[in-house]
Design a protein around this motif. Structure first.
Motif, PDB file in Angstrom:
ATOM      1  N   GLY A  59       0.929   4.475  14.749  1.00 42.03           N
ATOM      2  CA  GLY A  59       1.025   3.413  16.087  1.00 42.03           C
ATOM      3  C   GLY A  59       0.865   4.230  16.985  1.00 42.03           C
ATOM      4  N   ARG A  60       0.389   3.515  18.301  1.00 40.90           N
ATOM      5  CA  ARG A  60      -0.214   3.712  19.244  1.00 40.90           C
ATOM      6  C   ARG A  60       0.346   5.768  19.684  1.00 40.90           C
ATOM      7  NH1 ARG A  60       2.948   0.593  21.468  1.00 40.90           N
ATOM      8  NH2 ARG A  60       2.017  -1.545  20.751  1.00 40.90           N
ATOM      9  N   GLU A  61       1.839   5.742  19.655  1.00 39.72           N
ATOM     10  CA  GLU A  61       1.735   7.509  20.237  1.00 39.72           C
ATOM     11  C   GLU A  61       0.701   8.180  19.249  1.00 39.72           C
ATOM     12  OE1 GLU A  61       4.001   4.964  19.244  1.00 39.72           O
ATOM     13  OE2 GLU A  61       5.453   4.348  21.178  1.00 39.72           O
ATOM     14  N   GLY A  62       1.082   7.754  17.920  1.00 36.60           N
ATOM     15  CA  GLY A  62      -0.015   8.408  16.763  1.00 36.60           C
ATOM     16  C   GLY A  62      -1.230   9.221  17.460  1.00 36.60           C
ATOM     17  N   GLY A  68       7.436  10.013   3.365  1.00 36.57           N
ATOM     18  CA  GLY A  68       8.693   9.378   2.349  1.00 36.57           C
ATOM     19  C   GLY A  68       9.139   8.659   3.900  1.00 36.57           C
ATOM     20  N   ALA A  69      10.684   7.237   3.562  1.00 33.48           N
ATOM     21  CA  ALA A  69      10.753   6.556   4.111  1.00 33.48           C
ATOM     22  C   ALA A  69      11.208   6.583   5.285  1.00 33.48           C
ATOM     23  CB  ALA A  69      11.881   5.926   3.250  1.00 33.48           C
ATOM     24  N   ASP A  70      11.620   7.740   5.652  1.00 33.06           N
ATOM     25  CA  ASP A  70      12.431   8.325   7.203  1.00 33.06           C
ATOM     26  C   ASP A  70      11.922   9.580   7.575  1.00 33.06           C
ATOM     27  OD1 ASP A  70      13.961   6.151   7.601  1.00 33.06           O
ATOM     28  OD2 ASP A  70      15.335   7.081   4.913  1.00 33.06           O
ATOM     29  N   GLY A  71      11.143  10.014   6.440  1.00 34.24           N
ATOM     30  CA  GLY A  71      10.266  11.627   7.004  1.00 34.24           C
ATOM     31  C   GLY A  71       8.637  11.671   8.410  1.00 34.24           C
ATOM     32  N   GLU A  72       8.779  12.768   8.614  1.00 31.35           N
ATOM     33  CA  GLU A  72       8.457  13.363   9.889  1.00 31.35           C
ATOM     34  C   GLU A  72       7.086  12.545   9.101  1.00 31.35           C
ATOM     35  OE1 GLU A  72       5.712  14.196  12.575  1.00 31.35           O
ATOM     36  OE2 GLU A  72       5.756  15.460  11.326  1.00 31.35           O
ATOM     37  N   LEU A  73       5.979  11.924  10.112  1.00 34.95           N
ATOM     38  CA  LEU A  73       5.013  11.640   9.520  1.00 34.95           C
ATOM     39  C   LEU A  73       3.572  11.969  10.180  1.00 34.95           C
ATOM     40  CD1 LEU A  73       3.067   9.314   7.692  1.00 34.95           C
ATOM     41  CD2 LEU A  73       3.608   7.290   9.096  1.00 34.95           C
ATOM     42  N   GLN A  74       3.352  12.398  11.293  1.00 35.07           N
ATOM     43  CA  GLN A  74       2.412  12.358  12.142  1.00 35.07           C
ATOM     44  C   GLN A  74       1.527  13.506  11.507  1.00 35.07           C
ATOM     45  OE1 GLN A  74       1.300  10.988  15.543  1.00 35.07           O
ATOM     46  NE2 GLN A  74      -0.103  11.937  14.917  1.00 35.07           N
ATOM     47  N   THR A  75       2.756  14.272  11.105  1.00 34.03           N
ATOM     48  CA  THR A  75       2.303  15.951  10.440  1.00 34.03           C
ATOM     49  C   THR A  75       1.223  15.900   9.552  1.00 34.03           C
ATOM     50  OG1 THR A  75       4.114  16.960  10.375  1.00 34.03           O
ATOM     51  CG2 THR A  75       2.421  17.946   9.623  1.00 34.03           C
ATOM     52  N   ALA A  76       1.216  15.041   8.128  1.00 32.85           N
ATOM     53  CA  ALA A  76       0.664  14.008   7.218  1.00 32.85           C
ATOM     54  C   ALA A  76      -0.285  13.623   7.782  1.00 32.85           C
ATOM     55  CB  ALA A  76       1.285  13.352   6.196  1.00 32.85           C
ATOM     56  N   VAL A  77      -0.292  12.261   8.613  1.00 35.42           N
ATOM     57  CA  VAL A  77      -1.377  12.187   9.065  1.00 35.42           C
ATOM     58  C   VAL A  77      -2.334  12.566  10.153  1.00 35.42           C
ATOM     59  CG1 VAL A  77      -2.003   9.896  11.281  1.00 35.42           C
ATOM     60  CG2 VAL A  77      -0.675   9.791   9.395  1.00 35.42           C
ATOM     61  N   ASN A  78      -1.715  13.389   9.970  1.00 37.11           N
ATOM     62  CA  ASN A  78      -3.010  15.213  11.289  1.00 37.11           C
ATOM     63  C   ASN A  78      -3.535  15.647  10.210  1.00 37.11           C
ATOM     64  OD1 ASN A  78      -1.581  13.755  13.808  1.00 37.11           O
ATOM     65  ND2 ASN A  78      -0.636  16.177  13.863  1.00 37.11           N
ATOM     66  N   ARG A  79      -3.089  15.807   9.181  1.00 36.26           N
ATOM     67  CA  ARG A  79      -3.628  16.761   7.919  1.00 36.26           C
ATOM     68  C   ARG A  79      -4.827  15.469   7.632  1.00 36.26           C
ATOM     69  NH1 ARG A  79      -1.290  18.596   1.855  1.00 36.26           N
ATOM     70  NH2 ARG A  79      -3.033  20.353   1.691  1.00 36.26           N
ATOM     71  N   LEU A 111     -11.223   6.895  14.007  1.00 39.49           N
ATOM     72  CA  LEU A 111     -11.524   6.911  12.904  1.00 39.49           C
ATOM     73  C   LEU A 111      -9.305   7.001  13.468  1.00 39.49           C
ATOM     74  CD1 LEU A 111     -10.651   8.720   9.789  1.00 39.49           C
ATOM     75  CD2 LEU A 111     -10.938  10.935  11.037  1.00 39.49           C
ATOM     76  N   ALA A 112      -9.237   8.181  15.102  1.00 42.62           N
ATOM     77  CA  ALA A 112      -7.677   8.712  15.043  1.00 42.62           C
ATOM     78  C   ALA A 112      -7.295   6.261  15.530  1.00 42.62           C
ATOM     79  CB  ALA A 112      -7.958   8.577  16.557  1.00 42.62           C
ATOM     80  N   HIS A 113      -8.171   5.574  15.378  1.00 45.09           N
ATOM     81  CA  HIS A 113      -7.513   3.887  15.880  1.00 45.09           C
ATOM     82  C   HIS A 113      -7.027   3.411  14.337  1.00 45.09           C
ATOM     83  CE1 HIS A 113      -7.173   0.730  17.171  1.00 45.09           C
ATOM     84  NE2 HIS A 113      -7.943  -0.070  16.413  1.00 45.09           N
ATOM     85  N   VAL A 114      -7.997   3.849  13.096  1.00 44.09           N
ATOM     86  CA  VAL A 114      -7.470   3.328  11.859  1.00 44.09           C
ATOM     87  C   VAL A 114      -6.274   3.919  11.459  1.00 44.09           C
ATOM     88  CG1 VAL A 114      -8.549   2.930   9.682  1.00 44.09           C
ATOM     89  CG2 VAL A 114     -10.212   2.777  11.971  1.00 44.09           C
ATOM     90  N   LEU A 115      -6.584   5.322  11.474  1.00 43.54           N
ATOM     91  CA  LEU A 115      -5.584   5.861  10.631  1.00 43.54           C
ATOM     92  C   LEU A 115      -4.451   5.245  11.061  1.00 43.54           C
ATOM     93  CD1 LEU A 115      -6.410   9.629  10.050  1.00 43.54           C
ATOM     94  CD2 LEU A 115      -5.577   8.030   8.602  1.00 43.54           C
ATOM     95  N   SER A 116      -4.123   5.443  12.095  1.00 41.93           N
ATOM     96  CA  SER A 116      -2.744   5.570  13.344  1.00 41.93           C
ATOM     97  C   SER A 116      -2.156   4.107  13.073  1.00 41.93           C
ATOM     98  CB  SER A 116      -3.043   6.133  14.582  1.00 41.93           C
ATOM     99  OG  SER A 116      -3.334   5.067  15.213  1.00 41.93           O
ATOM    100  N   GLY A 117      -2.733   3.083  12.569  1.00 42.46           N
ATOM    101  CA  GLY A 117      -2.472   1.603  12.593  1.00 42.46           C
ATOM    102  C   GLY A 117      -3.186   0.538  13.419  1.00 42.46           C
ATOM    103  N   GLY A 118      -3.286   1.464  14.746  1.00 39.16           N
ATOM    104  CA  GLY A 118      -4.162   1.015  15.676  1.00 39.16           C
ATOM    105  C   GLY A 118      -3.206   0.559  17.141  1.00 39.16           C
ATOM    106  N   ASP A 119      -2.994  -0.430  17.350  1.00 37.87           N
ATOM    107  CA  ASP A 119      -2.195  -0.238  18.952  1.00 37.87           C
ATOM    108  C   ASP A 119      -0.476  -0.437  18.267  1.00 37.87           C
ATOM    109  OD1 ASP A 119      -3.808   1.294  20.934  1.00 37.87           O
ATOM    110  OD2 ASP A 119      -5.213  -0.546  20.454  1.00 37.87           O
ATOM    111  N   VAL A 120      -0.664  -0.670  17.686  1.00 40.92           N
ATOM    112  CA  VAL A 120       1.277  -1.119  17.478  1.00 40.92           C
ATOM    113  C   VAL A 120       2.126  -0.219  17.293  1.00 40.92           C
ATOM    114  CG1 VAL A 120      -0.110  -3.146  15.127  1.00 40.92           C
ATOM    115  CG2 VAL A 120       0.756  -0.181  14.710  1.00 40.92           C
ATOM    116  N   PRO A 121       3.770   0.064  17.715  1.00 41.57           N
ATOM    117  CA  PRO A 121       4.446   0.747  17.357  1.00 41.57           C
ATOM    118  C   PRO A 121       4.416   1.596  16.445  1.00 41.57           C
ATOM    119  CG  PRO A 121       5.499  -1.483  17.982  1.00 41.57           C
ATOM    120  CD  PRO A 121       3.966  -1.451  17.556  1.00 41.57           C
ATOM    121  N   ALA A 122       5.057   2.792  16.860  1.00 36.26           N
ATOM    122  CA  ALA A 122       4.416   4.174  15.903  1.00 36.26           C
ATOM    123  C   ALA A 122       5.955   3.486  15.145  1.00 36.26           C
ATOM    124  CB  ALA A 122       6.297   5.083  17.556  1.00 36.26           C
TER     125      ALA A 122
END
Length: 796
Positions: free
Chosen positions: A712-715, A637-648, A743-754
């Motif tokens: 982003g980079r933190e993720g 969602g727009a404001d939900g916790e994204l890291q868990t979904a990306v981890n999966r 794979l992590a680089h692409v899924l996270s969006g590279g070196d952009v802010p979270a």
């Protein structure tokens, strides 16, 4: 169509439990019942339980349900479907059988036990509910004698083949009093809701498939004894060379269980009226000897084959019937077998084998002539049409061609003349058929299929729900075509993009036709379906082409190929008309990416679906990684916790997970909640076309470049840490860790802010860069080469 929301299965053995599981797959609530145990187990005694404790009384059914979760192959599409089954016993739960829409008897194969059960059941049966027996050969009419006329009208046989999830055949066997409407309703329900291939069989010993199949196996055993063939020789001829499974004759017997096969043969021998048929079904002495020794096949560790382990590894031994001992299994080669192996398709393989003129050609002919003559003799005793006989053998015994289809393939008139010359008697209806000038059992005229039905010619037309691409193309409905794909008009102003390259692998020809099809659909159609009738939907991109270019270090060409793939997928996704993908069976890598570009997926339930590029040292770069990032963002969602979904998503792609079914693919996040699955493969194309029309009616959002929220980079650091932890733990290799980093680089969006929002094209650029980088790695090229040579991944 009949409504079946609840069912009861009485008998929790292998078949009863398997049927219950497959009903649960279809969304049916099932009560699985068995008898009450007569004694406690040691564990129950230690726990202080009594025979009256509910857990003890329900133990047999509960244990059967627990075994289902450990069974391989898995009986459930999704292990959570086990919650749809309630275990119980036939004493405490008996009155609740009145609640069931369908009651299935699956107890021991003894007539008197089945009659007693049905007589007891009649007292609680709710008029109108269907009652059936899963017997594999006991007379339905004999069972029905134990109940009154009302229940008889709703009673029939429903013979599932084992395992019920995977074997498509169900034989419906009406009794003398069974209402025709009940038969028609159950046939429809089984085909549509359970995805089964249904034949209506007559109430004769062993019905259709087991009657013909058992005769064929016994005839082969007889030939072995007469002519002195070895176990390996018989299996070399009676497997794929004859259009039959690799298990052939003796591996099949070992899998079935020799004692089980003896029981099936005895059932016909005991009930057959014809003395000649009783002799044909008499169990040979060698089988009786093997059963008496306890050499029952795979379940006892030895039968016709035996697997032994030593310091040098495992070896397969084969039975020497003369010595009743085992020796190393031999590889059988001959000119006729080599010719059959080289031929394409079951019909061509059989013709090549029969024309070889050697010992194995003669064996093939001797097996066929006996089996074909028997099938012709019994066809209208066991079924209404030769089409039902052929269908039963294809679906029940995995023959590529049923007996009458095979007879057509080898030449009906010529082979019948040869049989006659060799003293093989054919039934009158076959000689009359030939005398009328027919050259085949099947022929097409004006779009109808003509064949023998109770000895007369009949007309068959596919139901409107069954769309056939082959038939549509034969009728001139191809719009565009090249060597890898075709665009076919499937009616209702909907077109279908069909892949037909080798293994349906995606190459430049398919990608080119995708782009042409998008333009054609944009101009002239309401929408597009992506489907085909190959064995598998699509095994991915053309790996050989990519490997060749990578080995030559033609990086500009590799970049061009990936850009072409990405562009084609993006054009599919942005087509303003509805696009529906209809995958089936193996749908891997680029095949999944083609489906991800669709507005909706209507998958066959038996779809094994995954982004498997990590197995060849790469990451998905046809939009698959980008789509998984998009889906992760949408689920959060727009404001939900994204890291868990990306981890999966990272875990699913990085571990190259492949679903065990379409519902499992939803659980993995590879299919969306709006996607759906159908259990009937025959109806899949029809349902996909219907989904196109529904999407058109409901309206589509205007296609455009979606903005995707990324971690982003933190993720990325979180994902990389997970990969490093697995590397330190010895779970993955150094090269696996490198792939995971890309794979992590692409899924996270590279070196952009979270929390940054990036475009689809930006992520596609990251995908392509990562893919090209990995293609340059020697270990990735080694993985690609190993996959092409061995058909399995290399972990280097």
């Amino acid at each position: 169509m009949r409504t079946i929301r609840t069912a009861a299965v009485i008998g929790s053995g292998v078949m009863g439990a398997g049927i219950a599981a497959h009903l649960a797959n279809a969304g049916v609530r099932v009560r699985l019942l068995d008898r009450v145990p007569e004694r406690l187990t040691a564990q129950e005694e230690a726990a202080g339980r009594s025979l009256e404790h509910p857990d003890v009384r329900n133990r047999l059914a509960a244990d059967a349900l627990a075994r289902l979760s450990r069974t391989n192959p898995a009986p459930f599409y999704d292990e959570r479907y086990a919650s749809r089954i309630e275990p119980g016993n036939v004493e405490d739960e008996w009155e609740r059988l009145a609640e069931a829409d369908w009651i299935i008897e699956a107890i021991t194969e003894r007539l008197e036990l089945k009659q007693a059960l049905l007589a007891r059941l009649e007292a609680v049966w709710t008029p109108g509910a269907v009652v059936s027996s899963n017997t594999s050969g006991i007379s339905i009419e004999a069972m029905a004698q134990s109940v009154g006329e009302p229940m008889r009208r709703h009673f029939l046989g429903t013979h599932f083949f084992n395992p019920p999830r995977y074997m498509p055949l169900v034989e419906l066997i009406p009794g003398a009093a069974t209402e025709a409407g009940i038969v028609a309703e159950m046939k429809e329900w089984l085909e549509i809701r359970l995805g089964k291939g249904v034949v209506v069989a007559k109430d004769t010993p062993n019905f259709i498939a087991n009657r013909i199949g058992t005769f064929g196996l016994l005839a082969t055993l007889s030939l072995m004894a007469e002519k002195g063939y070895s176990v390996e020789e018989i299996d070399a001829v009676t497997g794929p060379a004859l259009g039959r499974p690799k298990s052939a004759t003796f591996r099949t017997l070992d899998l079935v269980g020799l004692d089980t096969f003896v029981h099936v043969a005895d059932n016909v021998a005991g009930r057959a009226v014809d003395p000649e048929e009783r002799r044909a079904f008499a169990v040979p002495a060698i089988l009786t000897d093997l059963v008496s020794r306890g050499w029952l096949g795979e379940k006892s560790g030895q039968g016709y084959y035996k697997k032994v382990k030593s310091d040098q590894g495992s070896r397969i031994l084969a039975l020497d019937p003369a010595a009743m001992d085992y020796r190393p299994a031999q590889t059988i080669r001959s000119a006729s077998l080599d010719a059959a192996k080289a031929a394409n398709g079951a019909a061509a393989k059989c013709r090549a084998l029969l024309s070889g003129g050697d010992r194995y050609s003669q064996l093939a002919w001797d097996v066929l002539k006996r089996t074909l003559a028997y099938a012709a003799d019994k066809a209208f005793e066991i079924a209404d049409s030769i089409a039902d006989v052929d269908k039963a053998m294809r679906l029940g015994f995995n023959w590529e061609l049923g007996p009458f289809e095979l007879w057509d393939a080898i030449g009906l008139r010529q082979s019948a003349a040869r049989m006659d010359a060799e003293g093989v008697a054919l039934p009158e209806w076959v000689t009359n058929w030939l005398a009328e000038g027919n050259e085949t059992f099947y022929s097409r005229r004006e779009g109808a299929l003509l064949y023998a039905h109770n000895g007369d010619r009949a007309v068959w037309r596919e139901p409107p729900e069954h769309l056939s691409l082959r038939a549509l193309k034969s009728a001139g409905r191809t719009v565009l075509s090249n060597g890898g794909a075709s665009l076919v008009d499937i009616g209702e102003e909907v077109a279908c993009l069909e892949f037909h390259s080798p293994n349906n692998a995606i190459g430049a020809d398919i990608l080119g036709l995708i782009r042409s099809s998008v333009e054609e659909v944009r101009r002239n159609y309401r929408g597009l379906v992506i489907a085909n009738e190959g064995r598998n939907f699509c095994v991915g991109a053309n790996l050989m082409l990519l490997l060749m270019e990578a080995q030559e270090e033609e990086w500009d060409e590799v970049d061009r190929i990936i850009r072409l793939f990405q562009t084609a997928m993006l054009e599919l996704k942005r087509l303003e008309k509805p696009v529906v993908a209809a995958p089936h069976r193996m749908t891997l890598g680029g095949g999944v990416e083609a489906c991800m570009a669709a507005d909706r997926v209507v998958a066959h339930a038996e779809t094994y679906y995954g982004l498997v590029e990590a197995g060849v040292g790469l990451i998905p770069a046809g939009g698959g990684t980008k789509e998984m990032a998009l889906r992760a963002a949408l689920s959060a969602g727009a404001d939900g916790e994204l890291q868990t979904a990306v981890n999966r998503a990272f875990e699913t792609i990085g571990m190259a997970k492949v679903s065990g079914s379409a519902p499992d693919a939803q659980w993995l996040g590879l299919l969306r909640g709006t996607d759906r699955s159908v259990m009937s493969r025959d109806r899949q194309l029809y349902e996909a076309r219907r989904a196109v029309l529904e999407l058109e009616r409901d309206g589509l959002d205007a296609p455009g470049d979606s903005l995707i929220r990324v971690v982003g980079r933190e993720g990325k650091a979180v994902l990389q840490l997970a990969a490093l932890t697995m590397r330190e733990g010895g779970y993955i290799s150094e090269h696996d860790c490198k792939i995971a980093g890309k794979l992590a680089h692409v899924l996270s969006g590279g070196d952009v802010p979270a929390g940054a929002a990036v475009s689809e094209r930006y992520l596609l650029d990251l995908e392509r860069e990562a893919f090209l980088s990995l293609c340059g790695e020697p270990k990735t090229r080694a993985r690609m080469q190993h996959m092409l040579a061995k058909g399995k991944p290399l972990r280097n």
